[in-house]
Design a protein around this motif. Sequence first.
Motif, PDB file in Angstrom:
ATOM      1  N   LYS A 383       0.853  -1.191   0.000  1.00 22.88           N
ATOM      2  CA  LYS A 383       0.000   0.000   0.000  1.00 22.88           C
ATOM      3  C   LYS A 383       0.888   1.241   0.000  1.00 22.88           C
ATOM      4  N   VAL A 384       0.587   2.159  -0.893  1.00 19.25           N
ATOM      5  CA  VAL A 384       1.444   3.329  -1.114  1.00 19.25           C
ATOM      6  C   VAL A 384       0.644   4.612  -0.937  1.00 19.25           C
ATOM      7  N   GLU A 385       1.145   5.490  -0.088  1.00 12.45           N
ATOM      8  CA  GLU A 385       0.570   6.831   0.050  1.00 12.45           C
ATOM      9  C   GLU A 385       1.301   7.774  -0.900  1.00 12.45           C
ATOM     10  N   ASN A 386       0.552   8.338  -1.836  1.00 16.55           N
ATOM     11  CA  ASN A 386       1.137   9.292  -2.762  1.00 16.55           C
ATOM     12  C   ASN A 386       0.798  10.710  -2.296  1.00 16.55           C
ATOM     13  N   SER A 387       1.330  11.709  -2.980  1.00 15.25           N
ATOM     14  CA  SER A 387       1.055  13.113  -2.639  1.00 15.25           C
ATOM     15  C   SER A 387       0.478  13.830  -3.855  1.00 15.25           C
ATOM     16  N   TRP A 388      -0.443  13.135  -4.541  1.00 15.56           N
ATOM     17  CA  TRP A 388      -1.085  13.686  -5.736  1.00 15.56           C
ATOM     18  C   TRP A 388      -2.572  13.941  -5.521  1.00 15.56           C
ATOM     19  N   GLY A 389      -3.000  14.046  -4.286  1.00 13.57           N
ATOM     20  CA  GLY A 389      -4.399  14.339  -4.010  1.00 13.57           C
ATOM     21  C   GLY A 389      -5.284  13.102  -4.049  1.00 13.57           C
ATOM     22  N   GLU A 390      -6.547  13.278  -3.659  1.00 16.02           N
ATOM     23  CA  GLU A 390      -7.478  12.156  -3.517  1.00 16.02           C
ATOM     24  C   GLU A 390      -8.074  11.676  -4.834  1.00 16.02           C
ATOM     25  N   ASP A 391      -7.875  12.404  -5.917  1.00 11.43           N
ATOM     26  CA  ASP A 391      -8.495  12.041  -7.194  1.00 11.43           C
ATOM     27  C   ASP A 391      -7.733  10.955  -7.942  1.00 11.43           C
ATOM     28  N   ASN A 392      -6.596  10.536  -7.432  1.00 13.21           N
ATOM     29  CA  ASN A 392      -5.810   9.477  -8.054  1.00 13.21           C
ATOM     30  C   ASN A 392      -5.750   8.272  -7.129  1.00 13.21           C
TER      31      ASN A 392
END
Length: 441
Positions: A383-392
């Motif tokens: 599981k990966v937390e990205n920093s591109w907002g909730e729309d991705n």
Amino acid sequence: MINKQSQLTAADIAALEADFDKQPQSAVISRAIQQNGINNVARDPKAAVRTEHVFSVEVETGGVTNQRQSGRCWLFSLTNVLRHQFAEKYGVKDFELSQSYLFFWDKIERANIFFDRMIETASLPTTDWTVDFYLSNPGADGGQWAMSAALVAKYGVVPKSVFPESNVTKNTRDLNSVLNLKLRRDGMQLRNLVNDGATDEELAAAREKMLAEVYRITGYSVGVPPETFDFEYRDDKHNYHLDQGLTPKQFYDKYFDFNLDDYVVATNAPDKKFNQLYSLPSQNNVVGGKEIQFLNLPMETLKDAAIKQLKDGETVWFGNDVVQQSERKAGILDNHLYHFDELFNVDLQMSKAERFQYHQANVSHAMVLTGVDLIDDQPIRWKVENSWGEDNGEKGYFSMTDGWLDEFVYEIVINKKYLSADQQQLLSQTPVELAPWDSLS
């Protein structure tokens, strides 16, 4: 060996056309690609099954952050790791730290060290590879784990509510462009001063003026960080808290139980010797601050340490090449996502070491591991937390197959306590210095 250039003749072109026409289903493939695009035709629909969002080990985290149109992933990833710890300790699920605060100080520190480098290399021509690297993008906003750690160690952190985003931090292109112009001109002037025999006092005065101008540009664009602030918040149980007159360093030392010196960047770069410490001084951003170092280890060691850290409830910063075999909107990272070789009937296979050697590998992004799915103690997906907002992805979270991690993850930041005693001993080595243009840069 061919010792001359090979000019394309009419016969060569005719042979190319004949080879194209004889490919199986060439007309069908051409129509499919031209109407739908390469990735849509090459994509494996089974990837959605392989990247199902189910994980046996998972650190509870809140909503994701959004770096917008900026290259600040390295700052977002560290502040995300820190805020997860804060959320757990103080019961504030969606607490967020200010990335703009660290971004401001990075611009100042990066200019300061750039001036030193221009003075130190003034005797070399601008065509020298090292000088050319320094001049290539001095106003950039990308970075490494150690660069963000150096900033936190020196300047502390502040809540996002104290120093919020600006139009400029959400889209850093214009500021980076101005700073590139400014710093290159400053570099030219400093080199000219050195080569014209300027005294140390004259160089110091020029540097001081230049740095004041960089501070002005950055302050106008981002805002000037506060020297002190009041920390006021409600926790998830609606209890009110107020802590007044904190400096950013005091805030970090008081609220965060995170010793930056306990963490090491473990890399998996098979083009280099394993069990070896490496350094990248050309990208250090803070004079006298934390230096960029990598301990190169087999991937199984990195994964084992990351799993232990996740099981202990702590998320994991990692550097990767997010543009490879990924689908942004769906949040999929799968090394078998696109079958380009089958689509075009060409061999596109390269080993990880070969991709490093031939510049196909690139540490293009930083994200955070927040979970892993283990079957018979073996990782299947992460599981990966990205920093591109909730729309991705799934509300901002991506799912990564273990195979993708093997191929396209190059750095994992882990607490050194998860390394063996022998591996920890390697950290005392004299590091091998990497060239500025190394693939790990």
